[in-house]
Design an enzyme around this catalytic site. Structure first.
Site, PDB file in Angstrom:
ATOM      1  N   SER A 179       0.828  -1.194   0.000  1.00 37.06           N
ATOM      2  CA  SER A 179       0.000   0.000   0.000  1.00 37.06           C
ATOM      3  C   SER A 179       0.875   1.262   0.000  1.00 37.06           C
ATOM      4  CB  SER A 179      -0.887  -0.029   1.235  1.00 37.06           C
ATOM      5  OG  SER A 179      -1.726   1.075   1.200  1.00 37.06           O
ATOM      6  N   GLY A 180       0.620   2.144  -0.918  1.00 45.64           N
ATOM      7  CA  GLY A 180       1.366   3.397  -0.994  1.00 45.64           C
ATOM      8  C   GLY A 180       2.615   3.313  -1.846  1.00 45.64           C
ATOM      9  N   THR A 217      -1.476   2.622  -8.004  1.00 46.57           N
ATOM     10  CA  THR A 217      -2.563   3.348  -8.653  1.00 46.57           C
ATOM     11  C   THR A 217      -2.002   4.420  -9.581  1.00 46.57           C
ATOM     12  OG1 THR A 217      -3.943   2.880  -6.775  1.00 46.57           O
ATOM     13  CG2 THR A 217      -4.663   4.654  -8.195  1.00 46.57           C
ATOM     14  N   GLU A 253      -0.646  -5.166   3.211  1.00 49.31           N
ATOM     15  CA  GLU A 253      -0.914  -4.119   4.196  1.00 49.31           C
ATOM     16  C   GLU A 253      -0.687  -4.638   5.611  1.00 49.31           C
ATOM     17  OE1 GLU A 253      -4.176  -1.036   3.030  1.00 49.31           O
ATOM     18  OE2 GLU A 253      -5.083  -2.529   4.332  1.00 49.31           O
ATOM     19  N   ASN A 260      -1.258   5.550   3.037  1.00 50.20           N
ATOM     20  CA  ASN A 260      -1.391   6.244   1.757  1.00 50.20           C
ATOM     21  C   ASN A 260      -2.581   7.198   1.845  1.00 50.20           C
ATOM     22  OD1 ASN A 260      -1.804   6.995  -0.887  1.00 50.20           O
ATOM     23  ND2 ASN A 260      -1.861   4.915  -1.715  1.00 50.20           N
ATOM     24  N   SER A 302      -5.499   5.814  -0.645  1.00 52.54           N
ATOM     25  CA  SER A 302      -5.372   4.361  -0.720  1.00 52.54           C
ATOM     26  C   SER A 302      -6.617   3.743  -1.345  1.00 52.54           C
ATOM     27  CB  SER A 302      -5.180   3.835   0.701  1.00 52.54           C
ATOM     28  OG  SER A 302      -5.092   2.449   0.659  1.00 52.54           O
ATOM     29  N   SER A 303      -6.383   2.840  -2.298  1.00 51.41           N
ATOM     30  CA  SER A 303      -7.527   2.178  -2.940  1.00 51.41           C
ATOM     31  C   SER A 303      -8.085   1.173  -1.961  1.00 51.41           C
ATOM     32  CB  SER A 303      -7.078   1.441  -4.194  1.00 51.41           C
ATOM     33  OG  SER A 303      -6.132   2.209  -4.892  1.00 51.41           O
ATOM     34  N   GLY A 337      -2.601  -3.261  -2.113  1.00 55.26           N
ATOM     35  CA  GLY A 337      -1.315  -3.906  -1.851  1.00 55.26           C
ATOM     36  C   GLY A 337      -1.263  -4.504  -0.465  1.00 55.26           C
TER      37      GLY A 337
HETATM   38  N1  LIG Z   1       5.226   8.110 -10.139  1.00 56.45           N
HETATM   39  C1  LIG Z   1       4.896   8.908  -9.138  1.00 56.45           C
HETATM   40  N2  LIG Z   1       5.224  10.204  -9.176  1.00 56.45           N
HETATM   41  C2  LIG Z   1       4.897  11.029  -8.175  1.00 56.45           C
HETATM   42  N3  LIG Z   1       4.241  10.628  -7.061  1.00 56.45           N
HETATM   43  C3  LIG Z   1       3.885   9.348  -6.949  1.00 56.45           C
HETATM   44  C4  LIG Z   1       4.182   8.415  -7.989  1.00 56.45           C
HETATM   45  N4  LIG Z   1       3.704   7.218  -7.604  1.00 56.45           N
HETATM   46  C5  LIG Z   1       3.124   7.405  -6.388  1.00 56.45           C
HETATM   47  N5  LIG Z   1       3.223   8.675  -6.002  1.00 56.45           N
HETATM   48  C6  LIG Z   1       2.720   9.271  -4.732  1.00 56.45           C
HETATM   49  O1  LIG Z   1       2.447   8.235  -3.833  1.00 56.45           O
HETATM   50  C7  LIG Z   1       1.080   8.229  -3.425  1.00 56.45           C
HETATM   51  C8  LIG Z   1       0.580   6.810  -3.285  1.00 56.45           C
HETATM   52  O2  LIG Z   1       0.564   6.168  -4.545  1.00 56.45           O
HETATM   53  P1  LIG Z   1      -0.579   5.153  -4.969  1.00 56.45           P
HETATM   54  O3  LIG Z   1      -0.364   4.888  -6.376  1.00 56.45           O
HETATM   55  O4  LIG Z   1      -1.869   5.651  -4.538  1.00 56.45           O
HETATM   56  O5  LIG Z   1      -0.189   3.903  -4.096  1.00 56.45           O
HETATM   57  P2  LIG Z   1      -0.859   2.464  -4.097  1.00 56.45           P
HETATM   58  O6  LIG Z   1      -1.929   2.465  -5.126  1.00 56.45           O
HETATM   59  O7  LIG Z   1       0.258   1.544  -4.400  1.00 56.45           O
HETATM   60  O8  LIG Z   1      -1.380   2.275  -2.739  1.00 56.45           O
HETATM   61  C9  LIG Z   1       0.370   8.996  -4.494  1.00 56.45           C
HETATM   62  O9  LIG Z   1      -0.764   9.623  -3.986  1.00 56.45           O
HETATM   63  C10 LIG Z   1       1.431   9.992  -4.922  1.00 56.45           C
HETATM   64  O10 LIG Z   1       1.434  11.102  -4.065  1.00 56.45           O
HETATM   65 MG   LIG Z   2      -3.910   2.211  -4.906  1.00 58.78          MG
END
Ligand SMILES: Nc1ncnc2c1ncn2[C@@H]1O[C@H](COP(=O)(O)OP(=O)(O)O)[C@@H](O)[C@H]1O
Ligand SMILES: [Mg+2]
Length: 1058
Positions: A111-112, A116, A390, A161, A164-165, A388
């Site tokens: 997660s984070g 996404t 967690e 996060n 977080s989804s 992810g």
């Molecule tokens: N490629 C990226 N560039 C900039 N910030 C990112 C990137 N990937 C993730 N982040 C930051 O990390 C946070 C969490 O990412 P997210 O994709 O929501 O995580 P996950 O879906 O794996 O839980 C996002 O809200 C963003 O602020």
């Molecule tokens: Mg996500």
């Protein structure tokens, strides 16, 4: 410019190694981490392991996601540019197009870690880079905008996060055979509904609640009965962090509202949707009071009234539903009141059910809007962005499900990567030794095995009668799976471990690490029971979405629905099947620190993820056989300048070329293997040496082009291998350049000459054609003029063609201008002199033809009418002035119907057959007074009738004549033969249908010859022997009077003859 950019990118990317496969110390975790870290600090967050992409969350905006960047990566080979998510997306896309098969991209990480975001970047890449039309843009916008909508309703801030989804998402993007994105479909997995009613400290409810309260327009909030203050709602304040600096609820609200309309939500959908969101908030604020017996009561509660209004459920019904449950006694249903705790529980269950089902409705709605209606075959790219792995301080049922899902995906990853690697070696005929790796199947089994797995045990506890509790579930696990190496509880643990466990905990050793789950709530959440009357209450709703979500067809609660975890397990089985049928690609996301901060690379944290994500194993598998492989054609194309035999062109097969090339480069036999279509290189250093030599060679070639002397002191210190290569290459290149120059010049001259020759021939041909055309035209025109000049001479060679033309022309024109009816016969086209005779004959024939046609077309009735008219014409045409006006008035059979003749008269004359009757005015013989009478013609006589009396009968044999004037009056005088002085004399009559009556009389009495048209006066017999006169005159007006001379004078207006 593009090339410059590429060059600088490449230079920048020389930081670290861009593909782990090229790492020499490939078994060293430290080396792996160092490389990752080095690149991370240079903002190079992407690194490959072959075709797998490792991505480290930068926690800051990078500048490498521009349209320009997308263009750079479009259609470029994987290894030619620095690693990027776009490169992966582009490769998947191009493979799909060329192989016309389905693919999926599995994005994993805890997660984070950036899953996404990665999936959004991929979607954006396709949105921009795929071919577009207006229709496709429409789908593209919907695909892109489905994200903010689903995120608003399905994502929340957690400790890990801020976005977080809280649901799993698998999205298919459908492409047509040209690569246009034509549709999409989303599958959602297990939404974490418990968040609606409870949030841990530092966490929030789903974004949409805050967006609505913060961003909703004043009118809307008023309509929903909401206050603009999150603190007011107990479902929003439990985590104590309604406001988060990284989240702008107001602007997110605007995005969501706009997205909803693009995805074709109607105003009424939107109204109902927010009605539901608001009613969940109101539900959360409902507080129950205990009455004296301790039962929950709810009197005139304001919040409840809002729920009732927004969901369109009568307040009474809702109130009862919230405070009572229905119990089935033997034969009847009874209502049993809730205690306050129970009521709160039922209220929360209702809120969760409403929200959860609305979320499913939302996904379906999005799918309807993304659906591609065209049935032609599509290929798809699936994007899997699922919650992810967690681990929190306290982990509950939700984390259990999420982590189980991650175990399953890891299992899939292991199966697919090993499988594909093995298949490739087999296909290429290369010997292959299996690599040992940790297979997490043992943990998957622990969770999901039939009868013995944790899921089965949990369901068993949920479904069994009697007092099952979370603790009895724990005990059952201890009993059934106590000895499993990946399972431990307080009771089972050794002393040291026991200290880290509470009594109600169990711990699983997941592939990604240990997670301690608190067993409290497992049974409840797995049952997810909504009391039956809760559902019944919802079925009465007027809110269209709620009605849809609680259909009356839903099986009632007598049959237990499947438990949550079992449903989830089956949906994961379904997902695995979907994925197994497609080609896999992987993005592995890594989280650099727990603080969500940019620039911080926590070695321990990253090392842990690298380990459990199986990256080292993946690398080992990739490297165990051969680090690198390339298709012969591609390898040869790139490195052929390194060998004089293959440069500039190799005439044989690519495989032979590569063999020749590597022999020249001095590859040792244990360093490579030749497969069927690819070369396999065992050590990265071999490829490095080759690549470096290639880079130097390229550089030197560039220098030579600018005529710089080759004297570089460093050359001598470079390793011999490269120098030797270089010298050979440079020499070869020089000769080649000269040779090429000559050849190109020669080719150019030859081509130029050929072009000129072709052009000359072509022009000549065109000119000749033009000349022929013109001389032909001159001849034709000359002939025409001569023909015209001699047209009136007898036929001769000079005018025959012209006259033929004239004839043909006249006949053609005549054909188009023939008279349409007989009446137009005078509009005959005037013929040229030579056609006069012919024209006359043609005219006759044609008119005869038309007449014949006309005659054939008339009915017997019409014929009879025309014969009568012909008779009239022979009697009066050119004789009586008002005759022409009668021509167009059709004759009728009679002017008085038989019913209008007195019955007595009829009785007297019927045997003679009445043929025609007409009203007339009779002028008395004495005094000429006008009297209205009926004039009836039978077969034998004419009768003058007044009502029932026959005033006078004139047998046709006594009718000696009929006289009329030549003027335009309507008078007629019937002359009768009469010897008897007592008998009545001649009749002076006036009749409006004079011509019709006279014609009928003529035909019926057969008296063609006794009609007379007289000028001036008509003499008649008043009585036999006594004569009278009628004088006819033309005057200003029509009048009839007795003149002084005793004559009846009839003046009629002069009519202009037609
Ligand atoms: N490629 C990226 N560039 C900039 N910030 C990112 C990137 N990937 C993730 N982040 C930051 O990390 C946070 C969490 O990412 P997210 O994709 O929501 O995580 P996950 O879906 O794996 O839980 C996002 O809200 C963003 O602020
Ligand atoms: Mg996500």
């Amino acid at each position: 410019m593009l090339r410059n950019m590429e060059a600088s990118l490449t230079a920048r990317d020389r930081v670290g190694i861009q593909d782990f496969v090229l790492l020499d110390a490939y078994t060293s975790e430290t080396a792996f981490l160092d490389n990752l870290k080095k690149r991370f600090h240079e903002n190079l967050i992407y690194t490959y392991i072959g075709t797998l992409l490792v991505s480290v969350n930068p926690y800051k905006e990078l500048d490498n996601y521009s349209k320009k960047q997308m263009d750079t990566y479009m259609g470029v080979n994987f290894f030619e540019l620095p690693p990027h998510i776009y490169a992966l997306a582009d490769n998947v896309f191009r493979t799909m197009l060329s192989e016309f098969n389905n693919h999926f991209i599995l994005i994993s990480g805890e997660s984070g870690a950036g899953k996404t975001e990665a999936s959004k970047k991929i979607l954006q890449y396709y949105a921009v880079s795929c071919p577009s039309t207006r229709l496709l843009n429409n789908i593209r916008d919907r695909l892109l905008l489905s994200n903010p909508v689903l995120e608003a309703f399905g994502n929340a801030k957690t400790l890990k996060n801020d976005n977080s989804s809280r649901f799993g998402k698998y999205m298919d993007i459908q492409f047509d055979h040209q690569g246009g994105a034509v549709g999409g479909h989303i599958l959602s997995y297990l939404l974490e509904k418990s968040r609606v009613v409870h949030q841990n400290h530092g966490e929030r409810n789903f974004h949409i609640f805050y967006q609505l309260v913060d961003g909703g327009e004043d009118d809307l909030l008023r309509w929903l009965g909401l206050q603009r203050n999150c603190q007011h709602y107990s479902y929003l304040v439990q985590g104590d962090c309604a406001k988060v600096s990284s989240i702008n609820d107001k602007s997110d609200w605007r995005t969501v509202r706009k997205a909803l309309s693009v995805i074709e939500f109607t105003e009424s959908d939107i109204e109902h949707l927010f009605g539901i969101i608001a009613s969940v908030l109101h539900l959360g604020n409902i507080k129950f009071e205990a009455d004296v017996r301790g039962y929950a009561t709810l009197d005139n509660n304001q919040e409840m009234h809002w729920v009732s209004k927004l969901l369109g459920i009568p307040a009474q019904v809702l109130q009862q539903g919230l405070t009572h449950r229905k119990i089935e006694a033997k034969t009847e249903e009874v209502l049993s009141p809730f205690s306050v705790d129970h009521a709160v529980y039922a209220r929360d269950a209702l809120a969760k059910a409403i929200y959860g089902r609305t979320f499913n409705w939302l996904v379906n709605k999005v799918n309807e809007s993304l659906a591609n209606k065209d049935s032609s075959r599509k290929t798809v790219i699936g994007l899997l962005d699922i919650y992810g792995f967690e681990v929190f301080n306290v982990n509950s049922f939700e984390q259990f499900c999420i982590n189980y899902c991650n175990e399953k995906l890891q299992q899939l990853f292991i199966r697919l990567t090993l499988k594909s690697e093995q298949e490739e070696y087999e296909m290429e005929g290369i010997e292959w030794e299996p690599v040992p790796y940790f297979n997490n199947k043992i943990i998957c089994d622990l969770v999901e095995e039939k009868y013995r797995g944790i899921i089965s045990l949990l369901d068993e506890e949920c479904l069994r009668p009697g007092e099952a509790t979370d603790l009895t579930f724990l005990e059952k696990m201890e009993e059934k799976i106590g000895g499993h190496p990946h399972f431990v509880t307080h009771k089972l643990a050794d002393q040291k471990t026991r200290k880290t466990l509470d009594r109600g905990d169990f711990r699983l050793l997941h592939y990604a690490g240990e997670v301690t789950y608190c067993v409290v709530g497992f049974l409840d959440k797995n049952n997810d029971l909504l009391y039956r009357n809760g559902k019944e209450v919802m079925r009465q709703s007027k809110n269209a979405i709620i009605r849809h979500c609680f259909p009356s067809t839903e099986p009632d609660s007598k049959r237990r629905p499947e438990t949550v975890v079992t449903q989830f397990k089956s949906s994961l089985v379904g997902l695995t099947e979907i994925l197994m049928s497609k080609e896999p690609w992987y993005v592995r996301c890594i989280k650099p620190n727990e603080a969500k901060q940019p620039g911080r690379f926590d070695d321990v944290l990253v090392r842990h993820q690298v380990k459990y994500l199986g990256l080292m194993e993946h690398l080992r598998v990739r490297r165990a056989g051969f680090a690198y492989r390339r298709k012969y054609e591609i390898f040869l194309q790139r490195y052929k300048p390194l060998c004089p035999d293959t440069w500039p062109n190799w005439k044989g097969t690519a495989a032979e070329g590569v063999r020749c090339l590597i022999k020249h480069l001095g590859y040792k036999s244990n360093e490579y293997k030749m497969g069927r279509t690819k070369i396999f290189i065992r050590h990265p250093r071999t490829l490095f040496a080759t690549e470096d030599a290639f880079q130097v060679c390229k550089h030197k070639l560039g220098e030579m082009l600018f005529c710089k002397p080759i004297c570089n002191a460093e050359d001598s210190t470079r390793n011999l291998f490269r120098v030797k290569l270089l010298t050979v290459t440079v020499a070869a290149t020089r000769i080649q350049a000269k040779y090429k120059g000559y050849r190109v010049k020669g080719d150019y001259l030859k081509q130029k000459e050929a072009a000129t020759r072709i052009e000359t021939c072509w022009r000549g041909l065109m000119a000749r054609k033009e000349r022929e055309k013109r001389s032909w035209a001159v001849k034709v025109i000359k002939k025409f003029i001569k023909g015209f000049m001699t047209r009136n001479q007898p036929a001769c060679s000079e005018n025959t063609e012209y006259l033929a033309y004239v004839r043909q022309n006249y006949l053609t024109r005549l054909k188009e201008n023939l008279p349409k009816t007989v009446l137009e016969k005078d509009s005959w086209l005037t013929p040229p002199p030579i056609m006069q005779e012919v024209s006359k004959l043609l005219k006759q024939i044609y008119i005869r033809l038309m007449v014949k046609k006309y005659v054939r077309g008339i009915t017997p009735q019409r014929k009879a009418q025309l014969l009568l008219k012909l008779q009239t014409s022979s009697m009066f045409k050119g004789k009586k002035e008002n005759y022409p006006f009668s021509v167009c008035r059709p004759f009728l059979d009679t002017r008085i119907s038989i019913e209008d003749i007195n019955i007595k008269v009829l009785q007297m004359i019927l045997h003679e057959q009445v043929k025609y009757s007409v009203p007339v005015v009779k002028y008395d013989r004495n005094g000429f007074r006008p009297r209205l009478r009926q004039l009836i013609f039978s077969l034998e006589a004419a009768y003058l009738v007044e009502e029932a009396k026959i005033k006078q009968r004139i047998d046709y044999s006594f009718l000696k004549g009929v006289s009329v004037s030549n003027l335009s009056d309507n008078f007629l005088i019937l002359h009768v033969t009469c010897d008897d002085t007592k008998k009545k004399g001649d009749l002076v009559l006036q009749c409006d249908y004079l011509f019709e009556a006279l014609t009928k009389l003529c035909v019926i009495a057969n008296k063609q010859n006794c009609f007379k048209v007289v000028q001036g006066s008509i003499r008649f017999d008043i009585q036999p022997g006594r004569e009278g006169f009628v004088d006819f005159k033309s005057g200003q007006e029509s009048i009839v009077y007795r003149a002084k001379n005793g004559h009846l004078t009839v003046e009629s207006t002069r009519t202009k003859s037609r």
